[in-house]
Design an enzyme around this catalytic site. Structure first.
Site, PDB file in Angstrom:
ATOM      1  N   TRP A 181       2.436   1.648  -3.375  1.00  0.00           N
ATOM      2  CA  TRP A 181       1.440   2.101  -4.357  1.00  0.00           C
ATOM      3  C   TRP A 181       1.482   3.626  -4.488  1.00  0.00           C
ATOM      4  CZ3 TRP A 181      -2.682   5.454  -3.887  1.00  0.00           C
ATOM      5  CH2 TRP A 181      -3.620   5.459  -4.928  1.00  0.00           C
ATOM      6  N   HIS A 182       1.763   4.298  -3.343  1.00  0.00           N
ATOM      7  CA  HIS A 182       1.737   5.759  -3.351  1.00  0.00           C
ATOM      8  C   HIS A 182       2.890   6.375  -4.132  1.00  0.00           C
ATOM      9  CE1 HIS A 182      -1.131   5.108  -0.096  1.00  0.00           C
ATOM     10  NE2 HIS A 182      -1.591   6.301  -0.412  1.00  0.00           N
ATOM     11  N   GLY A 183       3.973   5.666  -4.233  1.00  0.00           N
ATOM     12  CA  GLY A 183       5.078   6.255  -4.990  1.00  0.00           C
ATOM     13  C   GLY A 183       6.325   5.420  -4.927  1.00  0.00           C
ATOM     14  N   PHE A 205       0.028  10.083  -7.649  1.00  0.00           N
ATOM     15  CA  PHE A 205       0.038   8.641  -7.395  1.00  0.00           C
ATOM     16  C   PHE A 205      -0.682   7.926  -8.516  1.00  0.00           C
ATOM     17  CE2 PHE A 205      -0.143  10.334  -2.862  1.00  0.00           C
ATOM     18  CZ  PHE A 205       1.213  10.540  -2.846  1.00  0.00           C
ATOM     19  N   SER A 233       0.835  -1.201   0.000  1.00  0.00           N
ATOM     20  CA  SER A 233       0.000   0.000   0.000  1.00  0.00           C
ATOM     21  C   SER A 233       0.877   1.262   0.000  1.00  0.00           C
ATOM     22  CB  SER A 233      -0.913  -0.025   1.219  1.00  0.00           C
ATOM     23  OG  SER A 233      -1.545   1.195   1.371  1.00  0.00           O
TER      24      SER A 233
END
Lengths: 307, 482
Positions: free
Chosen positions: B325-327, B482, B322
């Site tokens: 996923w953001h970066g 993102f 997770s």
């Protein structure tokens, strides 16, 4: 659906009326300002023979009243500390649009950050906010992306947080403006003993900001188109004159634009006592430098009958 | 196109009128309009990346149809993997390629081998993480036979590119959103009014709270070495409210906009800063992503079944993925791992599902215990955000080290600055409004509900006026990256 659309339209109309209440802030805001030069400009009250434009160097180093008294012409200083060439171009356009054209404009250059990136000089939007009630000013903010077209019909869109500051502004010891628009300083910056005379001169043309170069060229062109004599002035700094910067300006200068470089062998300009800090003269230094400008204007006056 | 732009203020009414007055006769026409509007909305930013969305749409639509008639398990799996590889391939290429490359180079260098490889000079397509996850949910659900694959290409394209949630969510499930493109929409007055109200509140959160907080969060984070520990805490707090105002504001505008067109999008935020533990926080923060990972990663991994070791492994996997996923940055991975660490004690003690209701339900104020639990959870969250916001790990570590230095007890640098005090007051007022609206879908959904129209409208006028007046320096929505 029809009910929804009707309600939305009613809401918009009601909001449009509510919005107009805020006009009071736009109206009061300019009255609280202490520097009214831009408002005078928009109202056509700067009708002078000689106008000085520049940043803090222009404001501190050139005393318009001294010019007036010496050569019997009207002069006014429209220099804004922290302003850049784009802002100067805007001032010139405004001057021509709303006032009688000056005979001469003195553009005081920032040696050597005139065309280079410099965070300390920029387009002084903060000077425009209090005057947002003027359509001309609002249009300029729209042009610069600071406002959008809704500010043409919505007061709330035109207004800025600054317009809600209902306190009267006062001059500070650094920003006292004389009646002639100049802002000379009579003291030295705290800790000024630390500054040292520098002999280093650098200038990197590749770092120039294209928009600033464009504004610089446009500034000259406006003067030419309006038959205004333009003087590009290099005020002294507490360091050696930057020949590289001068060469660059010479390259960009139009043929009929005059350049005035301060007297580089004048010992006063090597004396800290004439400076507020490394970049600005104190009032005693400003008197010396303004005399140089006066001499130049006198000589031009006799040669070409410019003034 | 940004929600808080004049372009969108023009775009939305035009699409609305066309949708309900011109294309209202046939569902297909309405869907077609949504596709056209959505592509225009996205193309306003960069039309070149429309091809990516279209390609992703074509692949998943075709895979869906292939799965429909395929009985062979191997082939079904193959089709599923085609979709996953294409979607994650896009993500990998545009978002993670340079990250992996740099880390491989560093790793080899660490062992004394220098390898030369050139990184890609590419820009990250806006919203790629959102729409790829949305389309993947479709294929996975079809594969799992939870959803009938669609043969309506227009409806499917509209589902993938639906403009209110295309670039920053909520990440919709095909099972929830896709069927809404099959059914005739009837204009619902109260739903539309509610949508408008939610858009208004979203704009308030974004423009007044997030953008104003961003101004000081940026100053403090970008010059963190110049500030005292107490100021750095202030910076972290500003960022805490910035990211919440920014992202939940976007979600509110997205949900509200969708409601204007008769669509229901899933809730994405449920007052997360009023959580009593981290598990509750994650049930309330970015719900559409958390539940996506829960359904498509955590549960397939075994979820909370099995041994404690397995549970811990799964928890770390889901939180780290997770974060990633953001970066493509170690800061996001550490942020995810940190949240996993926070979560662990609750998981081990089996207390991760104790706070399922709303805090202090039906009461004005929380109890002392609830208040302290909320304060602890909030503090842990603020601490974790430092990693999220920092430019790199060194920055995060130096930021935190300075916080825990003696300068922590000095007066923050900005106290005394009138503008900062106004922002702090805005945050205070915002927290109060959110607190009293915490039992609703969004804070102002029932504000002035019982009042007569003139008074209710007066409240809206004031909110709009505040939005105009307090507009901070315009910032792009954080989650666009993102």
């Amino acid at each position: 659906m029809t009910q929804f659309i009707k309600k939305v339209i009613l809401f918009i109309i009601a909001f449009f009326i509510f919005d107009k209440i805020f006009y009071i802030f736009l109206f009061i805001s300019p009255k609280l300002e202490v520097d009214k030069r831009l408002e005078y400009l928009v109202n056509g009250k700067i009708n002078k023979d000689v106008v000085i434009i520049g940043s803090s160097r222009g404001a501190r180093d050139v005393i318009a009243k001294q010019i007036e008294d010496s050569i019997n012409v009207s002069a006014y200083n429209l220099s804004y500390p922290g302003s850049d060439i784009e802002f100067h171009e805007f001032l010139l356009k405004t001057l021509i649009k709303y006032n009688s054209k000056p005979k001469a404009v003195i553009l005081v250059l920032d040696d050597s950050s005139e065309l280079l990136p410099d965070e300390t000089i920029n387009f002084r939007l903060d000077r425009l906010y209090p005057l947002a009630r003027y359509n001309y000013i609002n249009n300029e903010m729209i042009k610069r992306g600071e406002k959008n077209f809704s500010s043409r019909f919505l007061v709330l869109s035109r207004i800025n947080k600054r317009n809600f500051d209902m306190s009267q502004k006062y001059f500070t010891h650094l920003d006292s403006i004389k009646d002639c628009g100049s802002m000379p300083i009579s003291f030295q910056r705290e800790g000024s003993k630390e500054f040292e005379y520098s002999n280093v001169s650098v200038y990197d043309e590749t770092l120039e900001v294209p928009v600033k170069v464009e504004s610089f060229l446009s500034f000259q062109q406006i003067c030419i188109d309006n038959d205004i004599k333009l003087y590009l002035v290099f005020p002294p700094n507490y360091k050696a004159h930057n020949q590289l910067f001068e060469n660059r300006i010479r390259k960009l200068a139009q043929p009929n634009v005059s350049l005035l470089i301060h007297d580089t062998i004048n010992e006063s300009y090597r004396n800290q006592m004439f400076y507020y800090d490394e970049l600005h003269l104190k009032n005693n230094g400003a008197v010396i430098f303004t005399n140089e400008i006066i001499d130049m204007l006198k000589s031009e006056k006799s040669k070409r009958k410019v003034l | 196109m940004l929600f808080n732009s004049i372009d969108f203020a023009i775009f939305l009414p035009i699409v609305f009128v066309l949708f309900w007055f011109v294309f209202e006769k046939k569902l297909k026409y309405q869907n077609l309009l949504i596709v056209a509007a959505s592509y225009l909305f996205y193309g306003w930013w960069d039309w070149r990346f429309l091809s990516l969305i279209l390609f992703s749409t074509l692949v998943d639509f075709s895979v869906g149809l292939s799965l429909k008639n395929e009985k062979n398990t191997f082939k079904r799996k193959l089709f599923l993997w085609i979709s996953i590889i294409v979607n994650l391939g896009f993500l990998g290429l545009f978002k993670y390629y340079n990250f992996f490359l740099d880390n491989f180079i560093d790793a080899f260098l660490f062992f004394g081998t220098e390898i030369k490889a050139s990184s890609l000079n590419i820009i990250l397509p806006v919203g790629i993480s959102f729409y790829t996850f949305q389309t993947m949910s479709y294929t996975i659900d079809v594969y799992r036979k939870k959803l009938e694959p669609t043969s309506d290409f227009i409806a499917f394209t509209a589902f993938v590119s639906f403009f209110p949630q295309l670039v920053a969510g909520p990440i919709e499930r095909a099972t929830h959103l896709l069927p809404q493109f099959y059914t005739k929409r009837i204009f619902d007055y109260s739903k539309a009014v509610d949508g408008m109200r939610q858009i208004l509140w979203g704009l308030f959160k974004k423009i007044v709270i997030a953008d104003n907080c961003a101004e000081y969060a940026n100053i403090i984070f970008n010059n963190s070495t110049d500030y005292s520990g107490s100021t750095l805490i202030l910076g972290a707090l500003f960022f805490t409210f910035q990211i919440y105002g920014d992202f939940s504001g976007y979600s509110d505008i997205a949900i509200g906009t969708a409601r204007l067109f008769g669509f229901d999008l899933m809730r994405n935020f449920a007052f997360p800063y009023f959580s009593r533990d981290i598990a509750e926080f994650w049930r309330r923060w970015h719900i559409s992503l958390s539940t996506w990972f829960r359904d498509y990663l955590y549960i397939p991994l075994g979820g909370s079944r099995g041994t404690i070791a397995l549970k811990i492994r799964n928890t770390f996997i889901i939180f780290i993925v997770s974060g990633f996923w953001h970066g493509a940055n170690w800061t996001f991975i550490i942020w995810g791992a940190l949240n996993a660490l926070y979560f662990l004690p609750l998981l081990i003690s089996n207390k991760n599902r104790t706070n399922l209701d709303v805090i202090a339900q039906g009461k004005y104020l929380p109890g002392i215990k609830e208040f302290f639990l909320m304060l602890i959870t909030f503090s842990l969250t603020v601490f974790a955000w430092i990693f999220f916001r920092a430019n790199d790990l060194n920055h995060a570590i130096s930021y935190i080290s300075e916080i825990f230095s003696s300068s922590l007890f000095s007066v923050p640098n900005f106290i005394g600055n009138g503008k900062v005090l106004i922002v702090i007051m805005q945050i205070g007022l915002f927290v109060i409004i959110e607190w009293f609206g915490r039992e609703r879908q969004y804070a102002i959904s029932h504000l002035g509900y019982k009042m007569k129209r003139p008074f209710r409208w007066a409240i809206y006028f004031i909110i709009i006026a505040v939005i105009f007046i307090m507009t901070g320096e315009e910032q792009q929505f954080i989650y666009f990256q993102f």
